[in-house]
Design an enzyme around this catalytic site. Sequence first.
Site, PDB file in Angstrom:
ATOM      1  N   SER A  36      -9.965  -0.121   6.864  1.00 17.64           N
ATOM      2  CA  SER A  36      -9.370  -0.037   5.524  1.00 17.64           C
ATOM      3  C   SER A  36      -8.659  -1.301   5.050  1.00 17.64           C
ATOM      4  O   SER A  36      -8.303  -1.398   3.878  1.00 17.64           O
ATOM      5  CB  SER A  36      -8.385   1.130   5.467  1.00 17.64           C
ATOM      6  OG  SER A  36      -9.080   2.348   5.502  1.00 17.64           O
TER       7      SER A  36
ATOM      8  N   SER B 235      -9.909   2.129   2.637  1.00 20.05           N
ATOM      9  CA  SER B 235      -9.015   2.825   1.743  1.00 20.05           C
ATOM     10  C   SER B 235      -8.054   1.903   0.991  1.00 20.05           C
ATOM     11  O   SER B 235      -7.529   2.273  -0.047  1.00 20.05           O
ATOM     12  CB  SER B 235      -8.180   3.847   2.524  1.00 20.05           C
ATOM     13  OG  SER B 235      -7.299   3.204   3.430  1.00 20.05           O
TER      14      SER B 235
ATOM     15  N   LYS C 213       0.848  -1.198   0.000  1.00 17.89           N
ATOM     16  CA  LYS C 213       0.000   0.000   0.000  1.00 17.89           C
ATOM     17  C   LYS C 213       0.884   1.248   0.000  1.00 17.89           C
ATOM     18  O   LYS C 213       1.871   1.316   0.729  1.00 17.89           O
ATOM     19  CB  LYS C 213      -0.918  -0.016   1.225  1.00 17.89           C
ATOM     20  CG  LYS C 213      -2.010   1.054   1.208  1.00 17.89           C
ATOM     21  CD  LYS C 213      -2.934   0.906   2.413  1.00 17.89           C
ATOM     22  CE  LYS C 213      -4.037   1.944   2.442  1.00 17.89           C
ATOM     23  NZ  LYS C 213      -4.875   1.855   3.659  1.00 17.89           N
TER      24      LYS C 213
END
Lengths: 103, 518
Positions: free
Chosen positions: B194, B170, B95
Site C-alpha cells: 500500500s 491503499s 494517511k
Amino acid sequence: MSADSGAITRAEVAHLARLARLAVNDQELDVFADQLDVILGAVARVGEVAADDIPPTSHAVPLSNVFRPDERRAGLTQEQALSGAPAAEEGRFRVPQILGEEE
Amino acid sequence: MSSDALTGSSMNSELTRLTAAELAQKIHSREVSAVEVTQAHLDRIAAVDDRDEGVHAFLHVDASAALSAAALVDESLDAGTAPASPLAGVPLALKDVLTTSDMPTTVGSKILEGWRPPYDATVTARLRAAGIPILGKTNMDEFAMGSSTEYSAYGVTRNPWDLRRIPGGSGGGSAAALAAFEAPLAIGTDTGGSIRQPAAMTGTVGVKPTYGAVSRFGLVACASSLDQAGPCARTVLDTALLHEVIAGHDPMDSTSIDAPVPDVVEAARRGASGDLRGLRVGVVRELSGEGYQPGVRSTFEAALRQLEALGAELVEVSTPHFRYALAAYYLILPSEVSSNLARFDAMRYGLRVENGATSAEEVMALTREAGFGPEVKRRIILGTYALSSGYYDAYYGQAQKVRTLISRDFAAAFEQADVLVSPTAPTTAFPIGDKVDDPLAMYLNDLATIPTNLAGTTAMSVPSGLAPEDGLPTGLQIMAPALGEAVMYRVAAAYEAARDAEDGGPLIQRVPGLEVSA
C-alpha cells in the site's frame, strides 16, 4: 481454480457472517458466495506446497516476552476514554441489553 | 523575501515544486518562512483537490493547525534556535490510518466517521516533535484493504497523471498528494504493497521499512503481523530524511525493534554519486516473467541496464515459493482482519446503529453491516472461514508454513545478492471502475510487493519511467534484508540520479498541470 476446493454455499456464508456479527442482506449473500468461492479456489493453492516438516511463521520478527518496566504511568482520563462513545451515562459506557430475558 | 517581485500565486506554485530538502534549506536559512511554505501547499490543495472533479487526495485538511505548527517553527528559528529536525517547517500529508488528537481519523470507513482519537500515534507525535506541519489526512481504501483507493467510503482519489485513473492503493491519497504537488512529504502504511504500489502508479517514491522499524502505536490495525508505516516523497533523499524522523524503537509497540536506525540519509547522499561497483543486484526470476504489461517490462529492463552501467553486477536469483505468496497472504491477512476488526462493536467508540434493535448482539450486527464496505466484509468472512475448525490446518496453518518458506527464499537470495529488484506493480494505473467488482483481479496488483510483507523485510519503489503504450509511470522495486535499508536507499539514489540524467530531469516534473479549479 482447483476443482477440489469445494464450493462455499450461500448458507455457509450466512453462517460465517452471523459468527462475525455482520447482518448481511440477501443480495450481499449472493454476491459474496460467488466471490468467496473464486477467492477460496485461488488461495487453496497453498495446499500444493509440501510443508509437513516446515514450522509455521506467525510473525516475521522473532521477539518474545516483551515487557515494560512495572512503573505507574498516566493512561487516558475517564473523559478521554468516553469521548468517542456512542452513548455514555454516569461516567460509563451505556450499552444495549447484553443478557436475554430467558437467561 | 521577494514577494514584491513575484505575485503571490506564482511564488506559491514555485514553492510547491521544490523538494523537501530544498524547502528545508530555504526555511532554515530564513529565505522563506515555514508559514509561507505551508500556505503555498494549502493554496495548491484548494486549487486541485476538489472531491468531485479534482484529485481528492485529502479527506480532511486543517489549515489552521498546519499554519500554527508552521508559525511555531518560524518563531523558534527567528529566536536563533536550531531546527528541531532537518525537515522542520516542511509540511506533510498523513494517511488517515494514523491517529491524530486534533483531527478526525476515519481509516476511510463509515464506522469511524468523525471519530476524534484521544491520543496521537507515535508517528504523529514524532512528526510534531520534528516541527513538521500536518496539512491533513489522506484518503485510503477502507481499513487499508484495496489497491486503488476505490474502496474508500468517502469517494475515490484520482491519479494526477490522468484523473480518470486510480492512484493505486491503499495509500492512494498520500501518493496522489505528492504527485499533484499538494505536499512534498507524506506518510503511508504498507500491509501488502500500500506504499509501494501507489508510489509506482504516481511516479513517486515510497518505502516499506523493515517490520518493527517504525512504531505501530496509533496505527489502526489491518493485519498486525504485516502492517508497517513508512515515508513517501518525490525524491529518494526526501524519503530518507523522513524515514529518519519516524523510525526507531518505541516502548509503546511491543513489536518495535530495539536497534539503531540505519543511516539512510547518508546512504542516499552517497548513492547519488552514482557508483554501485562491487554491489550485487539480484533479478528475481519469479517476479519478472509473465503477467506484466509490456511497458512495465521495458522500463524494468531499461532500469537493469542503468544499474549495470552504474557498476552493479546483475545476478539472477530464484525464489520458488513466491508463486504461493499471494495465496498465503490472502489467508493470513483476512484471518488477522477478522480478529482485529472485532473491536468495532458499537459500544465504546465509532458508529452505533440501533434501528429498533434491543440486544447488544443485534446492534453490533446492524452497526457492522452499515459501517463496513464490501471489501472489508468479504475479508472478515474469508478470515472467519480460514480460522474455522476443520479448515484451519488446510488454510491458515498451511499459509503460515508457506510464510516460512518465503522467508527462507529471501534468505537464500540475499546470500547471492545485496538487494533484489523487480517491477513494483504488474501494470500502470488502470481506469477507475475497471477492477472494483473483481476482487481477485484487484488482488493481483500486489503480486510483487506481498513477499516482502510476509518476510518482514524492507522494500521500496522508485520511479522507473513512463510506459510507452500509455505514458503512465512505472516503478522499480528494490528489496533488501531486514534492517538493510541503507544499501536499498543507496541503490535507489544511484538509480534515480542516473535516470534523471538520462531523462534530462525528474520524471515527476512531467506530470500534467492539473489546473482543475481555482
